[in-house]
Design an enzyme around this catalytic site. Structure first.
Site, PDB file in Angstrom:
ATOM      1  N   GLU A  16      -1.908  -9.087   3.246  1.00 53.77           N
ATOM      2  CA  GLU A  16      -1.829  -9.675   4.588  1.00 53.77           C
ATOM      3  C   GLU A  16      -3.201 -10.033   5.166  1.00 53.77           C
ATOM      4  O   GLU A  16      -3.302 -10.903   6.028  1.00 53.77           O
ATOM      5  CB  GLU A  16      -1.066  -8.740   5.542  1.00 53.77           C
ATOM      6  CG  GLU A  16      -1.772  -7.444   5.952  1.00 53.77           C
ATOM      7  CD  GLU A  16      -1.573  -6.284   4.979  1.00 53.77           C
ATOM      8  OE1 GLU A  16      -1.234  -6.541   3.804  1.00 53.77           O
ATOM      9  OE2 GLU A  16      -1.783  -5.126   5.388  1.00 53.77           O
ATOM     10  N   CYS A  24       0.828  -1.198   0.000  1.00 47.83           N
ATOM     11  CA  CYS A  24       0.000   0.000   0.000  1.00 47.83           C
ATOM     12  C   CYS A  24       0.874   1.263   0.000  1.00 47.83           C
ATOM     13  O   CYS A  24       1.481   1.542  -1.022  1.00 47.83           O
ATOM     14  CB  CYS A  24      -1.008  -0.050   1.142  1.00 47.83           C
ATOM     15  SG  CYS A  24      -2.497   0.878   0.745  1.00 47.83           S
ATOM     16  N   HIS A  80      -3.771  -4.970   0.203  1.00 42.32           N
ATOM     17  CA  HIS A  80      -3.214  -5.523   1.446  1.00 42.32           C
ATOM     18  C   HIS A  80      -3.288  -7.044   1.415  1.00 42.32           C
ATOM     19  O   HIS A  80      -4.286  -7.615   1.864  1.00 42.32           O
ATOM     20  CB  HIS A  80      -4.006  -5.016   2.651  1.00 42.32           C
ATOM     21  CG  HIS A  80      -3.795  -3.568   2.952  1.00 42.32           C
ATOM     22  ND1 HIS A  80      -2.942  -3.131   3.938  1.00 42.32           N
ATOM     23  CD2 HIS A  80      -4.306  -2.459   2.379  1.00 42.32           C
ATOM     24  CE1 HIS A  80      -2.947  -1.813   3.973  1.00 42.32           C
ATOM     25  NE2 HIS A  80      -3.772  -1.378   3.036  1.00 42.32           N
TER      26      HIS A  80
HETATM   27  N1  GLN Z   1      -1.949   6.714   2.726  1.00 41.88           N
HETATM   28  C1  GLN Z   1      -2.048   5.953   1.516  1.00 41.88           C
HETATM   29  C2  GLN Z   1      -3.411   6.123   0.853  1.00 41.88           C
HETATM   30  O1  GLN Z   1      -4.342   6.542   1.477  1.00 41.88           O
HETATM   31  C3  GLN Z   1      -1.759   4.481   1.780  1.00 41.88           C
HETATM   32  C4  GLN Z   1      -2.729   3.815   2.672  1.00 41.88           C
HETATM   33  C5  GLN Z   1      -2.256   2.526   3.232  1.00 41.88           C
HETATM   34  O2  GLN Z   1      -1.053   2.232   3.245  1.00 41.88           O
HETATM   35  N2  GLN Z   1      -3.157   1.727   3.768  1.00 41.88           N
HETATM   36  O3  GLN Z   1      -3.571   5.817  -0.296  1.00 41.88           O
END
Ligand code: GLN
EC number: 6.3.4.2
Length: 538
Positions: A513, A385, A511
């Site tokens: 995970e 992410c 994600h």
């Molecule tokens: N801050 C980034 C976004 O909002 C990544 C978010 C995250 O890592 N969950 O896109």
């Protein structure tokens, strides 16, 4: 409610952090291994509608389900143990209960009645207790009540549990109270008084626990169990010892040894199917405890002082590591401490580097330096992410030559917004629930490392972010060797980037995970660990 569904409620006493989630998940696993279909839900007493707006330092990681609900991290344990997806219905907060009741009140649904905690709030809680059971898919619904008995804020939940006994009738309802038996070193004694008090508090609320699960650092002698049974009004065989375990994954077997599942079956009058199927689980534990190799992996993030902030990532390494019999020594490193001058010395012992998800600017430049170090030194790199976004920004700045490239999250005025908000998201001004959340499709390029990991081209992974790869820069970035190897087939949004001439450099916007379980380790984590093993052997 479906009369055949059995309901188990788990309350906690004496102190928080006793591991109700793990006990719930372990009991669920044992019942599942006997052929029952089980789901676990958590009721949290706080007033936030969901944990989505909470800082990870408050309650640890925010866990995201297939349907895009932002939930308590215990739901992660439920999925990792049971290997069955959860949903929004599996996590309810006081905030959501009140919100539902107030919305109904504004619509005039209470027909002029005074709206009160009893019966309106408790009715709403109960209808949520029974919701999953009414789907008719589950033999057993386990409900974990967050917080501790005696907390002011959990009172309506406890009252609803009391009422539920009468809705459900004998044989369909069970309360397990998880408690602590402290050991006084000076007196060399295990003390039962705190448990007696917390059970008294439950009794005052009209609830008689059926089973006590007692967390303890020392074995409970028979006389201590007898004392607990006598004072707390439970059968002697229903005082269950829960010794501290080496790993959370030992707990199902420990609970089986203590016959927690048998007690539950007999009290709920469920047929006691004898052949339990825990072979896969034991297989996993065998590999987990007997690794043939080890690697050191750095997890670079800004919430490292509270490891629960990265719960699902940490557990994913446990599952994937065990599957290849590799012990993963995870080093949590604060990105705030990293800079151009120290990055090499601080990261030199790592066999692989993971840059974690996150929000906001703090520690951002440390992450950029980390990515640069991994990219230029051929260290296996996994960006999740925000970690993927940082990898794109670093590449844009240092390889493509786009000076000042950034995400508009960090620098709204950047000359090169390689990571930016998509048009439709710009209109949203509320913080809660405004992210791209939940499961989305992704199509993989056949030649990619991602394809090699998944072994198929169509995958689904869960998301939790606002910002996206800006496709206006795709061509210039790909021309220099960072390739978009995974895209959303409907929107064309970039989901995965890889660097061609690097042993293993993968960044994912989703994600991975959240979907790793004991029985289904996440393929990217497995391949990342294998790449780290190879790097170590070089
Ligand atoms: N801050 C980034 C976004 O909002 C990544 C978010 C995250 O890592 N969950 O896109």
């Amino acid at each position: 409610m479906a009369p055949s569904t059995k309901y188990i409620f788990i309350t906690g006493g004496v102190t928080s952090s006793l591991g109700k989630g793990i006990i719930a998940a372990s009991l669920g696993k044992l019942l599942q291994s006997r052929g029952f279909s089980v789901t676990i839900q958590k009721f949290d007493p706080y007033l936030n509608i969901d944990p989505g707006t909470l800082n990870p330092y408050e309650h640890g990681e925010c866990y995201v389900t297939e349907d895009g609900a932002e939930t308590d991290l215990d739901l992660g344990h439920y999925e990792r143990f049971l290997n069955v997806p959860t949903s929004q219905s599996n996590n309810i907060t006081t905030g959501r209960i009140y919100n539902n009741v107030i919305t109904k009140e504004r619509k005039g649904e209470f027909l002029g009645k005074t709206v009160q905690v009893i019966p309106h709030i408790t009715d709403e809680i109960k209808s949520n207790f029974y919701k999953l059971g009414q789907e008719g898919k589950f033999d057993v619904v386990i409900t974990e009540i967050g917080g501790c008995v005696g907390d002011i804020e959990s009172l309506p939940f406890i009252e609803a549990v009391r009422q539920a006994r009468w809705d459900l009738g004998p044989g369909n309802f069970l309360v397990i109270h998880l408690t602590l038996i402290p050991y006084l070193k000076a007196a060399k004694e295990l003390k039962t008084k705190p448990t007696q008090h917390s059970v008294k508090q439950l009794l005052e609320a009209g609830i008689q626990p059926d089973i006590l699960v007692c967390r303890t650092e020392h074995h409970l002698p028979q006389e201590v169990k007898k004392k607990l049974a006598l004072f707390c009004n439970v059968q002697l065989n229903s005082v269950i010892e829960a010794m501290d375990a080496e790993s959370i994954y030992d707990v199902p077997l420990l609970m089986k040894k203590e016959k927690l599942d048998e007690r539950v079956l007999s009290k709920l009058k469920l047929p006691s199917k004898t052949n339990t199927d825990l072979e896969n689980w034991k297989d996993f534990l065998g590999k987990l405890k007997n690794p043939t190799q080890e690697v050191t992996i750095g997890l670079i993030g800004k919430y490292v002082s509270l490891p629960d902030s990265y719960k699902s990532i940490i557990e994913s390494f446990t599952h994937a590591g065990a599957s290849v019999e590799c012990q993963v020594n995870l080093k949590l490193i604060s990105s705030e401490e990293l800079n151009v001058d120290n990055v090499k010395s601080k990261l030199s012992e790592l066999d692989g580097i993971l840059v974690a998800p996150g929000f906001g600017e703090r520690g951002f430049e440390g992450k950029i330096e980390t990515v640069k170090y991994a990219r230029t030194n051929n260290i296996p790199f996994f960006g999740i992410c925000l970690g993927m976004q940082v990898a794109v920004i670093e590449f844009a700045r240092n390889v493509v030559g786009l000076e000042g490239a950034n995400s508009t999250e960090m620098d709204p005025k950047t000359p090169h917004p390689v990571i930016a908000l998509m048009e439709e998201q710009k209109k949203i001004d509320q913080m809660g629930g405004t992210m791209r959340l939940g499961s989305y499709a992704c199509e993989l390029k056949k030649s990619s490392k991602a394809y090699a990991a998944y072994g198929k081209s169509k995958i689904q992974e869960r998301h939790r972010h606002r910002y996206e790869f800006n496709n206006a820069y795709l061509e210039s970035i790909e021309a220099k060797g960072m390739i978009a190897t995974g895209k959303n087939p409907e929107t064309g949004l970039v989901e995965i980037i890889e660097i061609k001439n690097h042993p293993w450099f993968v960044g994912v916007q989703f994600h991975p995970e959240y979907k790793s379980t004991v029985l289904n380790p996440q393929p990217l984590f497995v391949k990342f660990i294998q790449a780290a093993i190879e790097n170590k052997l070089k």
